[in-house]
Design a protein around this motif. Structure first.
Motif, short mmCIF file in Angstrom:
data_model
loop_
_atom_site.label_atom_id
_atom_site.label_comp_id
_atom_site.label_asym_id
_atom_site.label_seq_id
_atom_site.Cartn_x
_atom_site.Cartn_y
_atom_site.Cartn_z
N GLN A 38 1.03 -1.23 0.13
CA GLN A 38 0.01 -0.30 0.55
C GLN A 38 1.00 1.24 -0.41
OE1 GLN A 38 -3.14 -0.54 3.57
NE2 GLN A 38 -3.96 -1.92 2.39
N ILE A 39 2.44 1.28 1.09
CA ILE A 39 2.42 2.44 0.95
C ILE A 39 3.29 2.47 -0.11
CG2 ILE A 39 4.83 3.06 1.34
CD1 ILE A 39 4.60 1.77 4.49
N VAL A 40 3.85 1.55 -1.49
CA VAL A 40 4.25 1.56 -2.39
C VAL A 40 3.85 2.73 -3.68
CG1 VAL A 40 5.09 0.46 -4.78
CG2 VAL A 40 6.31 -0.32 -3.06
N VAL A 41 2.29 1.71 -3.71
CA VAL A 41 0.85 1.81 -4.50
C VAL A 41 0.65 3.72 -4.30
CG1 VAL A 41 -1.74 2.51 -5.18
CG2 VAL A 41 -0.35 0.05 -4.47
N GLN A 42 0.95 4.70 -2.88
CA GLN A 42 0.11 5.71 -2.23
C GLN A 42 1.25 6.49 -2.81
OE1 GLN A 42 -2.81 7.13 -0.42
NE2 GLN A 42 -1.17 8.67 -1.73
N SER A 43 3.30 5.69 -2.05
CA SER A 43 4.28 7.23 -2.81
C SER A 43 3.90 7.01 -4.30
CB SER A 43 5.59 6.12 -3.09
OG SER A 43 6.50 6.35 -2.93
N LYS A 44 4.04 6.29 -5.58
CA LYS A 44 3.14 6.37 -7.30
C LYS A 44 2.54 7.24 -7.10
CE LYS A 44 5.29 1.93 -8.48
NZ LYS A 44 5.42 0.58 -9.12
N SER A 45 1.35 6.93 -6.11
CA SER A 45 0.61 7.95 -6.25
C SER A 45 0.74 9.32 -6.05
CB SER A 45 -0.83 6.92 -5.65
OG SER A 45 -2.16 8.86 -5.58
N LEU A 46 1.33 9.62 -5.16
CA LEU A 46 2.04 11.46 -4.60
C LEU A 46 3.45 11.97 -5.48
CD1 LEU A 46 2.72 10.75 -0.69
CD2 LEU A 46 0.21 11.79 -2.22
N ASP A 47 3.54 10.91 -6.28
CA ASP A 47 4.69 11.33 -7.73
C ASP A 47 3.81 11.96 -8.73
OD1 ASP A 47 7.03 10.77 -5.71
OD2 ASP A 47 7.05 8.53 -7.01
N GLU A 48 2.97 11.11 -8.63
CA GLU A 48 1.91 11.32 -10.24
C GLU A 48 1.07 12.83 -9.45
OE1 GLU A 48 -1.86 10.06 -12.41
OE2 GLU A 48 -1.12 8.76 -10.11
N ILE A 49 0.69 13.45 -7.97
CA ILE A 49 0.39 14.29 -7.56
C ILE A 49 1.12 15.42 -7.54
CG2 ILE A 49 -0.89 14.90 -6.33
CD1 ILE A 49 -2.71 13.80 -7.33
N ALA A 50 2.23 15.32 -7.95
CA ALA A 50 3.19 16.56 -7.71
C ALA A 50 3.36 16.69 -8.98
CB ALA A 50 5.28 15.44 -6.62
N LYS A 51 3.65 15.62 -9.70
CA LYS A 51 3.68 16.44 -11.23
C LYS A 51 2.89 16.61 -12.25
CE LYS A 51 5.61 13.73 -15.39
NZ LYS A 51 6.41 12.65 -15.95
N LEU A 52 1.42 16.51 -11.58
CA LEU A 52 0.21 17.02 -12.07
C LEU A 52 0.41 18.47 -11.38
CD1 LEU A 52 -2.74 14.58 -11.27
CD2 LEU A 52 -1.79 15.31 -13.67
N ALA A 53 0.25 18.74 -10.28
CA ALA A 53 0.76 19.88 -9.45
C ALA A 53 1.66 21.05 -9.70
CB ALA A 53 1.41 19.86 -7.68
N GLU A 54 2.88 20.45 -10.28
CA GLU A 54 3.86 21.78 -11.23
C GLU A 54 3.23 21.65 -12.48
OE1 GLU A 54 8.68 20.80 -13.12
OE2 GLU A 54 7.36 18.75 -11.94
N GLU A 55 2.98 20.87 -12.78
CA GLU A 55 1.35 21.03 -14.62
C GLU A 55 0.60 21.93 -14.31
OE1 GLU A 55 3.07 20.60 -17.98
OE2 GLU A 55 4.44 19.51 -16.82
N LYS A 56 -0.12 21.62 -13.21
CA LYS A 56 -0.98 22.70 -12.92
C LYS A 56 -0.35 24.51 -12.33
CE LYS A 56 -5.02 23.31 -10.99
NZ LYS A 56 -6.34 22.46 -11.65
N GLU A 57 0.85 24.37 -11.06
CA GLU A 57 1.63 25.44 -11.05
C GLU A 57 1.79 26.00 -12.66
OE1 GLU A 57 4.92 26.76 -8.19
OE2 GLU A 57 4.73 25.21 -8.76
N LYS A 58 2.58 25.65 -13.65
CA LYS A 58 2.79 26.38 -14.53
C LYS A 58 1.10 26.62 -15.48
CE LYS A 58 6.88 22.96 -15.43
NZ LYS A 58 7.63 22.16 -15.86
N LEU A 59 0.20 25.70 -15.47
CA LEU A 59 -1.35 26.16 -15.81
C LEU A 59 -1.17 27.21 -15.67
CD1 LEU A 59 -3.22 26.10 -18.33
CD2 LEU A 59 -4.28 24.93 -15.72
N LEU A 60 -2.20 27.89 -14.56
CA LEU A 60 -1.97 29.13 -13.49
C LEU A 60 -1.56 29.80 -13.42
CD1 LEU A 60 -2.44 27.60 -10.20
CD2 LEU A 60 -4.92 27.92 -12.06
N ALA A 61 0.22 30.09 -14.15
CA ALA A 61 0.48 30.97 -13.72
C ALA A 61 0.96 31.96 -15.26
CB ALA A 61 2.63 30.38 -13.65
#
Length: 323
Positions: free
Chosen positions: A144-167
């Motif tokens: 479960q920790i591995v699954v969650q870790s991969k999910s948070l990596d994905e969220i971090a990537k999406l957040a970075e893209e979202k930050e670029k989009l908002l800017a």
């Protein structure tokens, strides 16, 4: 020296010496040895039941410590499971919703391990069942920790893209309120200043004195900075990415060049009246995926609610445009 024993013989009326036979002696000796052995065995048995040896006491302490550590481990696993469950809940219902990502199904998060018996080497011991169950919990927790870790990596990537989009999204006025004479015309059907015929006005006109700074409304790359487009005069186009392009027309002069990277708020040029223009102003347009859209919805980064309502009121008037 052993004592000599006698017995009285009534026939001879005399005392006679008692002679012990060897067989009797051996019998008594055997019985004594057997009794001693039995007594010793009984003593050892009783002692083993009620009296602990130093080694047994040490082993017992080790066992008690192991049981305590095992209990603490289970409590820690329970706490980890609770924390991970809370993270998974926030991941599915907050993070992934905000970034428009599909939630991870519970079946994927809590899946076990099929196929070969992974715990066969733990069978055959006194506490095998307990040990196997704990190992299963630990393995599932790690998965479960591995699954969650991969999910948070994905969220971090999406957040970075979202930050670029908002800017990147155009989000401020091209001319600040302090420099505005007035908001001359909005997006929609307006009267042409030269022909007086009503036609579609594809942008917003911000009236300001000649030389007033014009700001980039979002991060991007200058796509054009020339006067070759009909009617726009000196104008700038900024490609913001994500399908957004902003246009600034009738400039007095430029402050950027083609292919230059700009940030929101950078001065890119100055208000003028070049091209098909009746008075100094900045004609401002926004394109999304090649289609012109109303810029009125893209000023959330620089206006208060009161200022926006006033701008909306002026932009809605079917007056005459300046270009």
């Amino acid at each position: 020296m052993s004592k000599v024993k006698y017995y009285y013989d009534s026939e001879t009326l005399s005392y006679k010496k008692i002679e012990r036979k060897k067989r009797t002696t051996l019998k008594y000796a055997f019985m004594f040895i057997l009794g001693s052995a039995l007594f010793g065995f009984l003593f050892v048995f009783i002692a083993s039941q009620y009296i602990e040896s130093p080694k047994e006491r040490a082993l017992k302490r080790e066992l008690q410590n192991a049981e305590l550590q095992f209990e603490l481990l289970n409590k820690k696993m329970a706490q980890a499971e609770t924390v991970l469950s809370n993270i998974a809940d926030r991941d599915n219902n907050i993070y992934r919703v905000y970034f428009e990502a599909n939630p991870i199904p519970d079946e994927q998060r809590k899946a076990g391990f099929g196929g070969v018996n992974r715990y066969k080497n733990l069978e055959g011991f006194d506490n095998s069942k307990q040990i196997i169950e704990s190992n299963k919990r630990l393995d599932i927790l790690q998965k479960q920790i591995v699954v969650q870790s991969k999910s948070l990596d994905e969220i971090a990537k999406l957040a970075e893209e979202k930050e670029k989009l908002l800017a990147a999204i155009p989000a401020i006025q091209p001319v600040s309120n302090e420099d505005l004479t007035r908001m001359a015309s909005g997006f929609g059907i307006r009267s042409d200043p030269f022909t007086k015929v009503k036609k579609m006005h594809w942008g917003m006109d911000f009236t300001a004195p000649r030389g007033t700074p014009i700001y980039a409304t979002g991060d991007g790359i200058v796509e054009r900075a020339d006067n070759t487009a009909s009617g726009y005069g000196n104008h700038i186009r900024i490609d913001h990415g994500y399908g957004y392009v902003s246009l600034y027309a009738h400039l007095y002069k430029y402050n950027v060049r083609k292919n230059q990277k700009v940030k929101r708020g950078d001065i890119i040029g100055f208000v003028g009246s070049t091209g098909r223009s009746e008075a100094p102003h900045c004609h401002y347009e926004i394109f999304k995926d090649g289609e012109r859209i109303n810029p009125i919805n893209f000023y959330y980064g620089s206006l208060t609610a009161e200022e926006f309502n006033k701008l909306l009121e002026h932009a809605s008037l079917e007056n005459q445009s300046l270009d």
